[in-house]
Structures are given as C-alpha cells and as structure tokens.
Design a protein around this motif. Structure first.
Motif, short mmCIF file in Angstrom:
data_model
loop_
_atom_site.label_atom_id
_atom_site.label_comp_id
_atom_site.label_asym_id
_atom_site.label_seq_id
_atom_site.Cartn_x
_atom_site.Cartn_y
_atom_site.Cartn_z
N ALA A 1 0.82 -1.23 0.00
CA ALA A 1 0.00 0.00 0.00
C ALA A 1 0.85 1.27 0.00
O ALA A 1 1.96 1.32 0.54
CB ALA A 1 -0.93 0.01 1.21
N GLY A 2 0.27 2.29 -0.60
CA GLY A 2 0.87 3.61 -0.60
C GLY A 2 -0.17 4.61 -1.06
O GLY A 2 -1.31 4.24 -1.39
N VAL A 3 0.22 5.86 -1.07
CA VAL A 3 -0.68 6.91 -1.58
C VAL A 3 0.09 7.73 -2.60
O VAL A 3 1.33 7.77 -2.57
CB VAL A 3 -1.21 7.81 -0.43
CG1 VAL A 3 -2.20 7.05 0.44
CG2 VAL A 3 -0.06 8.37 0.40
N LEU A 4 -0.65 8.36 -3.48
CA LEU A 4 -0.02 9.20 -4.50
C LEU A 4 -0.32 10.65 -4.15
O LEU A 4 -1.49 11.01 -3.94
CB LEU A 4 -0.56 8.83 -5.89
CG LEU A 4 0.28 9.29 -7.07
CD1 LEU A 4 1.64 8.57 -7.09
CD2 LEU A 4 -0.44 9.02 -8.39
N PHE A 5 0.73 11.45 -4.08
CA PHE A 5 0.57 12.85 -3.67
C PHE A 5 0.96 13.76 -4.82
O PHE A 5 2.06 13.67 -5.36
CB PHE A 5 1.46 13.13 -2.45
CG PHE A 5 1.32 14.54 -1.93
CD1 PHE A 5 0.08 15.05 -1.56
CD2 PHE A 5 2.43 15.37 -1.80
CE1 PHE A 5 -0.05 16.35 -1.08
CE2 PHE A 5 2.31 16.66 -1.32
CZ PHE A 5 1.06 17.16 -0.96
N ASP A 6 0.01 14.62 -5.18
CA ASP A 6 0.25 15.63 -6.21
C ASP A 6 0.84 16.86 -5.52
O ASP A 6 0.12 17.62 -4.86
CB ASP A 6 -1.08 15.96 -6.91
CG ASP A 6 -0.94 17.10 -7.91
OD1 ASP A 6 0.20 17.57 -8.14
OD2 ASP A 6 -1.97 17.52 -8.46
N GLU A 7 2.13 17.04 -5.68
CA GLU A 7 2.81 18.15 -5.00
C GLU A 7 2.37 19.50 -5.59
O GLU A 7 2.45 20.52 -4.91
CB GLU A 7 4.32 18.01 -5.15
CG GLU A 7 4.88 16.82 -4.42
CD GLU A 7 6.39 16.73 -4.51
OE1 GLU A 7 7.01 16.22 -3.56
OE2 GLU A 7 6.97 17.15 -5.54
N THR A 8 1.94 19.50 -6.84
CA THR A 8 1.57 20.76 -7.49
C THR A 8 0.38 21.41 -6.81
O THR A 8 0.41 22.58 -6.45
CB THR A 8 1.26 20.51 -8.98
OG1 THR A 8 2.35 19.80 -9.56
CG2 THR A 8 1.04 21.81 -9.72
#
Ligand SMILES: [Fe+2]
Ligand SMILES: [Fe+2]
Length: 247
Positions: free
Chosen positions: A140-147
């Motif tokens: 498991a993980g999460v995706l982070f949109d830094e923008t």
C-alpha cells in the motif's frame, strides 16, 4: 450502473460509481494533464462504465499513466483492460507492488516509483509514498500531487453512502461510522489494521499538508487535510481498541 463525473479541483476529475448493494461509492480519479493519469482502474466489471466516463473528459487511448494504492480489485482489477484500451499507458506504483504483483499481473511492465522519485505529467508532479498495511496490504501507498497538494488517499477516510462529491465538513465522524459499521460484520471486520506504525504513517502523510483528500469511497475533503489525517489516527485506534476478541 452509472458514473457521475465532477471536476473537483483544477484538472482533477472524480468519476464516481455508486453501488447500491454495498451503499458505497467507488471513486476513480482522472488527472487531465499533458500525460493523463488515472488513479484507480476500478473493478473489471466496472470497466465499461468507468471507461465511458473517462471518454467524456479525454480520449481513453491517450491515457499515459495508471496508478493505484494496493493490489485489490477496486484499485487495479481492470488494469489490463485499461492497458489494452490505452496503448501508451504504463502502470505506475510503488517498488514493492511492482515486484510482488504487477511484474507478473500486468500485461505491460510497470514504472516502479522510488519514494524520492517524482512522476511529472506536465503541470502536475506526483510522488508515491509507501504506507505498508495502511489502509491495508503490504504494497500500500498513496499518490501525492505536489503541485496542487492533492492526496490520492485510497481507502483512507472511507465513508459509506451516496455522499456529495466534495465537502469541507469534518469527515472523521463519517469515517468512524464506516469503520465501526464494518467492525460489526463478521466478513468486513478488521478493514484497516491499527498497529505501531499506523499513527507515525498518518503523521508522515499529514506533514505533506494536503489541501485535498481524494477518497476512494465517499466525499473528497477540501481543507486542512493534515488535521483530518491526524484525527483519523484517533479514529483507527479507538475502533481497533473496541474490536471484539478474535475466536
Ligand atoms: Fe483496499
Ligand atoms: Fe477501496
């Protein structure tokens, strides 16, 4: 089965399929950018509905990246259907998921993201943050949109019901209700394990200071995402401490 499409942030489309039988939304997130990215493929059985919905926003054949959190049918079950529909698309996930599942499961090899790596799709820049066993699953993980500070947070902040696409209200009580409800079920219980790593992992995600929490099930939260994530650790701890002893 119908899909509802909402643009919930700039370039971010929430494609929601409500399944009455489970009283639950399954949300798929499309980021429209130079290299479009879909987060959550949806189940194989939902592929016709979700792909028709994507087609209302972009040509599905133009998808470049397909991501998810952990290996489970609502996360990536339709991955190979999408790979067939989008010849330039590449699966993108964490290194562990790529190694233990996707290298074998997917019809094309994945891009495995190192935690320090960034996936740049044009205006948006993403990082995959591994969160083993949160919400569940080793990979498991999460995706982070830094923008735009959007956290694509999978099953975290799960809410039951056909709720509004976006809310700024505190969703922690809804999360507590969902977890407590599932905990009453002999089949659905122990949905999100609470262990010594859970709070540190949520604290790490809070440090990203997300402004949007894009939940797979339920409303997307817009506001102080850090506060919600920290509060969700208390929710998980209290629900797990109320668990009946296993027999
Ligand atoms: Fe899951
Ligand atoms: Fe899920």
């Amino acid at each position: 089965m119908n899909a509802r499409i909402d643009e919930i942030a700039p370039d971010l489309y929430r494609i929601s399929v409500y399944v009455k039988e489970f009283d639950l939304q399954f949300n798929h997130f499309l980021i429209k950018d130079d290299e479009p990215l879909l987060f959550h493929t949806g189940m194989r059985g939902m592929f016709p509905v979700v792909s028709d919905a994507v087609a209302k926003v972009i040509d599905p054949a133009m998808l470049r990246w397909i991501g998810w959190s952990h290996f489970e049918v609502d996360e990536c079950g339709a991955l190979n259907e999408w790979l067939a529909a989008a010849p330039q698309a590449t699966p993108v996930c964490g290194q562990l998921g790529a190694m233990i599942n996707i290298a074998d499961f997917a019809n094309r090899p994945p891009r495995a993201l190192d935690p320090v790596e960034r996936l740049v799709t044009g205006r948006h820049r993403f990082r995959f943050v591994p969160t083993p066993h949160l919400p569940h699953g080793w990979d498991a993980g999460v995706l982070f949109d830094e923008t735009d500070r959007v956290l694509l947070c999978s099953d975290l902040l799960h809410q039951i019901g056909d709720v509004e696409p976006v809310t700024s209200a505190d969703i922690t009580d809804r999360y507590r209700h969902a977890l407590a409800t599932y905990q009453q079920s002999p089949v659905l219980m122990d949905y999100v394990p609470y262990n010594a790593n859970t709070r540190p992992q949520l604290t790490k995600l809070a440090a990203l200071k997300p402004l949007t929490l894009a939940a797979m099930h339920g409303s997307t939260f817009v506001g102080d995402g850090a506060a919600i994530l920290l509060a969700s650790a208390d929710v998980l701890e209290s629900v797990s401490s109320a668990m009946p002893s296993l027999v």
